[in-house]
Design an enzyme around this catalytic site. Structure first.
Site, short mmCIF file in Angstrom:
data_model
loop_
_atom_site.label_atom_id
_atom_site.label_comp_id
_atom_site.label_asym_id
_atom_site.label_seq_id
_atom_site.Cartn_x
_atom_site.Cartn_y
_atom_site.Cartn_z
N PRO A 27 22.98 -76.47 -1.06
CG PRO A 27 21.77 -77.64 0.54
CD PRO A 27 21.99 -76.26 0.01
CG MET A 28 23.58 -76.62 -6.02
SD MET A 28 24.62 -75.59 -7.11
CE MET A 28 26.12 -75.46 -6.11
CB CYS A 118 12.99 -78.85 -3.88
SG CYS A 118 13.27 -79.86 -5.35
N GLY A 220 19.62 -66.23 -4.98
CA GLY A 220 19.10 -66.04 -6.32
C GLY A 220 19.89 -65.03 -7.11
CG ASP A 221 19.33 -64.29 -10.70
OD1 ASP A 221 19.33 -65.54 -10.79
OD2 ASP A 221 18.51 -63.57 -11.31
NE ARG A 244 20.79 -71.12 -10.97
CZ ARG A 244 20.13 -70.31 -11.80
NH1 ARG A 244 20.07 -70.62 -13.09
NH2 ARG A 244 19.56 -69.22 -11.36
#
Length: 384
Positions: A27-28, A118, A220-221, A244
């Protein structure tokens, strides 16, 4: 050209739900709306989670929140996934009941995720998000309430390594989540004070895999499909959660599907092909929100899509102010075609930040077994 490699990655099993490939869209806020979820689904497969929904807003039937949790027809058929943020066990339990029993999303969700990751100061300073697992009894009570209310719908948990290096929470959180019946746990390889800075530490993901029996998802990454394979190889995690890395690159889910099937195929779209995806994205947003609002919402995606391409500053500025689909098509048509800029592959996308101390309520660290919900930590609006 496509060649087949071995071995393929096994599907992810979350209770009765099979996720194949074992890929989850994180979720973003302002990003993972129905339009973006649809676009990502058109490129690949997996589990596509809506924007974070606050349990208070859902229980109070906030109009914006009720709109945000409406499943698309494709999601209703393939499996709709909701992430909830809440700090009060009773409110979380009631929100899950509404989703599962009343089907307020228009369909019964196939999966519910709980946000304990978060790191945003407005959340942690009230004891929510990645600050909350420090209060392990309260964390337990929230997970318990959600799992009991969900019935046969799998509930998962997403968290970070801890508040900071001196206040690590992920192992306790994993054990508690498992004991309370969570179907899986996602670990982002940063502490809350790191926000989105530096490089994610995947070693704790491997440690969590060794500690719990439920599936662990790594986050992550993960910028490329090969990063996902490396993460799984190094940690033994059962799947990956993508945030992302897919910004301006929804075809990443196609790459992931290929990689998890044991194929070497990776997408390198030309600018003309990227422009077609951009227009499709804006179309979906316009159908959802109306053309003006949809195109306005699309503006934030322009820089991500065009990262690394040679595009004149005047066209970039105009695209950042686009207000109609015809205008968007005209501007994209002015850009000469060119190959994908491979120099940007593997690099960070989206927001970055510098580390900073985590804002916490006064006395928050004093008693890990205090079961009381933090005062004022309930958020009134969804999305993050």
């Amino acid at each position: 050209m496509t060649s087949t490699l071995a071995p393929a990655v096994a599907p992810l099993q979350l209770g009765p739900l099979t996720v194949d490939p074992a890929v989850v869209l994180a979720p973003m806020a302002g990003i993972t709306n129905p339009a973006f979820r649809t676009l990502c689904r058109e490129f690949g497969a997996g589990l596509y989670v809506c924007e974070m929904i606050t349990t208070r807003a859902l229980v109070e039937r906030n109009e914006k929140t009720l709109r945000m949790i409406r499943a698309t027809p494709e999601e209703a058929a393939a499996g709709f996934s909701v992430q909830l943020y809440g700090v009060d066990p009773a409110t979380v339990g009631r929100a899950v009941e509404m989703l599962v029993d009343e089907e307020v999303a228009g369909t019964r969700p196939a999966h519910v995720d709980l946000n304990f990751g978060c790191p945003v100061p407005k959340v942690t300073r009230k004891g929510g998000g990645s600050a909350l697992p420090w209060r392990r009894v309260l964390f337990r009570d929230i997970v318990r309430a959600a799992v009991r209310a969900a019935g046969d719908v799998p509930v998962t948990v997403k968290t970070r390594i801890g508040i900071d290096a001196d206040h690590v929470t992920y192992l306790d959180a994993g054990r508690i989540a498992q004991d309370e019946g969570a179907a899986a746990i996602t670990l982002h390889g940063r502490t809350a004070d790191q926000l989105y800075s530096g490089t994610a530490d995947w070693a704790p993901i491997a440690r969590l895999v060794e500690t719990v029996d439920i599936p662990v998802l790594g986050n992550g990454d993960v910028w490329e499909a090969d990063d996902a394979l490396r993460l799984m190889g190094e940690t033994g995690c059962a799947g990956v959660v993508i945030g992302r890395g897919c910004l301006g690159r929804p075809w990443l889910f196609g790459d992931l599907a290929a990689a998890f099937a044991g194929e070497s195929r990776r997408a390198l779209p030309t600018l003309r092909e990227v422009a077609a995806v951009m227009y499709r994205h804006a179309q979906l947003l316009s159908a959802e929100q109306g053309e003006l609002h949809g195109c306005t919402d699309f503006r934030k995606h322009v820089a991500w899509y065009l990262k690394g391409f040679s595009v004149g500053s005047d066209v970039r500025r105009a695209l950042a102010m686009v207000s109609s689909l015809d205008e968007l098509a005209g501007l994209l048509g002015r850009i000469p075609d060119q190959p994908y800029p491979t120099a940007v592959l593997g690099g960070p996308r989206g927001r970055t930040s510098s580390p900073r101390p985590v804002a916490l309520p006064e006395g928050w660290l004093d008693d890990r077994d205090d079961p009381r919900p933090p005062a004022g930590a309930e958020l009134e609006t969804s999305g993050g």
